[in-house]
Design a protein around this motif. Structure first.
Motif, PDB file in Angstrom:
ATOM      1  N   VAL A  25       0.838  -1.204   0.000  1.00 59.82           N
ATOM      2  CA  VAL A  25       0.000   0.000   0.000  1.00 59.82           C
ATOM      3  C   VAL A  25       0.875   1.258   0.000  1.00 59.82           C
ATOM      4  O   VAL A  25       0.619   2.213  -0.746  1.00 59.82           O
ATOM      5  N   GLU A  26       1.905   1.262   0.854  1.00 57.38           N
ATOM      6  CA  GLU A  26       2.825   2.405   0.887  1.00 57.38           C
ATOM      7  C   GLU A  26       3.469   2.627  -0.471  1.00 57.38           C
ATOM      8  O   GLU A  26       3.574   3.765  -0.949  1.00 57.38           O
ATOM      9  N   GLY A  27       3.901   1.539  -1.101  1.00 61.39           N
ATOM     10  CA  GLY A  27       4.566   1.655  -2.388  1.00 61.39           C
ATOM     11  C   GLY A  27       3.657   2.178  -3.474  1.00 61.39           C
ATOM     12  O   GLY A  27       3.998   3.128  -4.191  1.00 61.39           O
ATOM     13  N   LEU A  28       2.477   1.592  -3.605  1.00 59.02           N
ATOM     14  CA  LEU A  28       1.559   1.992  -4.679  1.00 59.02           C
ATOM     15  C   LEU A  28       1.031   3.405  -4.469  1.00 59.02           C
ATOM     16  O   LEU A  28       0.918   4.183  -5.426  1.00 59.02           O
ATOM     17  N   LEU A  29       0.724   3.760  -3.215  1.00 60.03           N
ATOM     18  CA  LEU A  29       0.242   5.117  -2.936  1.00 60.03           C
ATOM     19  C   LEU A  29       1.337   6.147  -3.193  1.00 60.03           C
ATOM     20  O   LEU A  29       1.082   7.214  -3.769  1.00 60.03           O
ATOM     21  N   ALA A  61      12.979  11.023  -6.100  1.00 61.84           N
ATOM     22  CA  ALA A  61      13.619  10.167  -5.097  1.00 61.84           C
ATOM     23  C   ALA A  61      12.579   9.323  -4.371  1.00 61.84           C
ATOM     24  O   ALA A  61      12.768   8.119  -4.153  1.00 61.84           O
ATOM     25  N   ASP A  62      11.453   9.946  -4.021  1.00 60.79           N
ATOM     26  CA  ASP A  62      10.419   9.240  -3.276  1.00 60.79           C
ATOM     27  C   ASP A  62       9.732   8.164  -4.109  1.00 60.79           C
ATOM     28  O   ASP A  62       9.321   7.129  -3.578  1.00 60.79           O
ATOM     29  N   ILE A  63       9.598   8.402  -5.398  1.00 57.65           N
ATOM     30  CA  ILE A  63       8.993   7.364  -6.233  1.00 57.65           C
ATOM     31  C   ILE A  63       9.932   6.149  -6.321  1.00 57.65           C
ATOM     32  O   ILE A  63       9.480   5.012  -6.452  1.00 57.65           O
ATOM     33  N   GLY A  64      11.239   6.395  -6.204  1.00 60.14           N
ATOM     34  CA  GLY A  64      12.200   5.291  -6.140  1.00 60.14           C
ATOM     35  C   GLY A  64      12.036   4.486  -4.861  1.00 60.14           C
ATOM     36  O   GLY A  64      12.098   3.248  -4.875  1.00 60.14           O
ATOM     37  N   ILE A  65      11.823   5.181  -3.734  1.00 58.53           N
ATOM     38  CA  ILE A  65      11.560   4.481  -2.468  1.00 58.53           C
ATOM     39  C   ILE A  65      10.285   3.655  -2.580  1.00 58.53           C
ATOM     40  O   ILE A  65      10.216   2.511  -2.115  1.00 58.53           O
ATOM     41  N   SER A  66       9.261   4.227  -3.225  1.00 58.20           N
ATOM     42  CA  SER A  66       7.975   3.541  -3.364  1.00 58.20           C
ATOM     43  C   SER A  66       8.099   2.304  -4.243  1.00 58.20           C
ATOM     44  O   SER A  66       7.462   1.273  -3.973  1.00 58.20           O
ATOM     45  N   MET A  67       8.892   2.384  -5.300  1.00 56.67           N
ATOM     46  CA  MET A  67       9.127   1.204  -6.138  1.00 56.67           C
ATOM     47  C   MET A  67       9.830   0.118  -5.333  1.00 56.67           C
ATOM     48  O   MET A  67       9.516  -1.076  -5.441  1.00 56.67           O
ATOM     49  N   ASN A  68      10.788   0.526  -4.496  1.00 53.16           N
ATOM     50  CA  ASN A  68      11.492  -0.407  -3.629  1.00 53.16           C
ATOM     51  C   ASN A  68      10.521  -1.095  -2.675  1.00 53.16           C
ATOM     52  O   ASN A  68      10.594  -2.311  -2.458  1.00 53.16           O
ATOM     53  N   THR A  70       7.275  -1.486  -3.136  1.00 56.65           N
ATOM     54  CA  THR A  70       6.356  -2.336  -3.892  1.00 56.65           C
ATOM     55  C   THR A  70       6.972  -3.703  -4.153  1.00 56.65           C
ATOM     56  O   THR A  70       6.309  -4.741  -4.009  1.00 56.65           O
ATOM     57  N   VAL A  71       8.254  -3.723  -4.533  1.00 59.68           N
ATOM     58  CA  VAL A  71       8.954  -4.998  -4.736  1.00 59.68           C
ATOM     59  C   VAL A  71       8.973  -5.796  -3.435  1.00 59.68           C
ATOM     60  O   VAL A  71       8.712  -7.013  -3.431  1.00 59.68           O
ATOM     61  N   ALA A  72       9.259  -5.123  -2.329  1.00 58.71           N
ATOM     62  CA  ALA A  72       9.290  -5.803  -1.032  1.00 58.71           C
ATOM     63  C   ALA A  72       7.914  -6.340  -0.662  1.00 58.71           C
ATOM     64  O   ALA A  72       7.797  -7.424  -0.076  1.00 58.71           O
TER      65      ALA A  72
END
Length: 295
Positions: A25-29, A61-68, A70-72
């Motif tokens: 949820v954190e990643g997709l949002l 930068a934050d969208i990179g964290i979110s992609m990370n 989402t993978v997790a």
């Protein structure tokens, strides 16, 4: 497929599902909100200013964290890390680079706001672009060191995502952690704190506060403070003795940063919010042309 992989030590089936759901949820949002921030910047001409370029750099930068995240999250539903050792190293490097960049850009925005409200100096495009390039290269450099042996990337307690390994707490880890923390968090916290303190004093004198200058530092410490505490705790004590569930609080809170930043620096910015509304609806809203003006 799921039943063929054992649960990580210290976690129940419900724990893995709940933590995986949080990460997903954190990643997709975060991806959604920061994608809107980035696209609006390029679509709406009025948003394309040097100060807003720092906001969109933070969103990248934050969208990179979110992609990370989402993978997790997807890996958590599998109950194992499916991408191998090399994938773990890449995941750790990508996540660490974007996390450090996010912290740097939060400090850069604070520095820019200080000049806007206290010295009435506007940021120039050349300075904004140079600063952004420096931040990405600097963060990538520090994130690359564990790949070559100074520091190390390994699995989080859930074993479905990778980050800087604090489980050993040896001399190699300590010698990397201390200078990395000074240059990538200590200085940034000081810049954010001092900048917003000066802005708060300015607002108090003028009696015209444009936003709450206490929130940025609090949110920065909320998101990244637990990671910092756990990392330095590992210097003095065996961090693996801490409950795995408790250790997972740090990555869960850290991955809320993209969502919080989007609300604080884009949607919380009256000018930027108007640009996002125009991008989404085609309806232009006239707002005072004061950059980084937040409620």
């Amino acid at each position: 497929m799921v039943s063929s992989y054992p649960l990580p030590d210290g976690f129940s089936e419900f724990d893995v599902f709940s933590l995986g759901s949080c990460l997903l949820v954190e990643g997709l949002l975060g991806i959604l909100l920061n994608a809107v921030t980035i696209i609006s910047f390029f679509k709406i001409r009025e948003l394309r200013t040097p100060s807003n370029f720092l906001v969109v750099s933070l969103a990248m930068a934050d969208i990179g964290i979110s992609m990370n995240a989402t993978v997790a999250g997807f890996s958590s539903f599998l109950r194992y890390w499916p991408y191998g050792s090399d994938g773990c190293q890449l995941h750790g490097f990508q996540g660490f680079t974007t996390a450090l960049a996010s912290i740097h850009f939060v400090a850069a925005i604070a520095w820019d706001r200080y000049h806007q409200y206290c010295t009435r100096t506007k940021l120039q495009w050349s300075s904004a672009i140079t600063l952004a390039i420096f931040v990405w290269l600097f963060c990538a450099m520090w994130s690359a060191f564990p790949l070559i042996g100074w520091g190390e990337y390994d699995y989080e307690p859930l074993r479905t995502c990778c980050t800087l390994d604090y489980s050993k707490g040896d001399r190699n880890y300590t010698s990397y952690l201390i200078p990395m923390s000074i240059f990538n968090m200590g200085i940034q916290i000081f810049v954010v704190m001092s900048s917003y303190q000066s802005i708060a004093q300015k607002f108090k004198k003028t009696g015209n506060p444009r936003f709450n200058p206490n929130i940025p530092l609090k949110t920065l410490l909320l998101c990244w403070g637990p990671y910092g505490i756990m990392s330095f705790y590992a210097v003095f004590e065996n961090a693996t003795l801490v409950s795995p569930k408790l250790r997972m609080i740090a990555p869960i809170l850290a991955k809320t940063a993209p969502t919080i930043d989007a609300f604080l620096y884009a949607l919380g910015n009256e000018n930027y919010r108007g640009g996002i509304w125009q991008f989404l609806t085609g309806e232009k809203i006239e707002v005072p042309q004061i950059e980084n003006k937040s409620k």
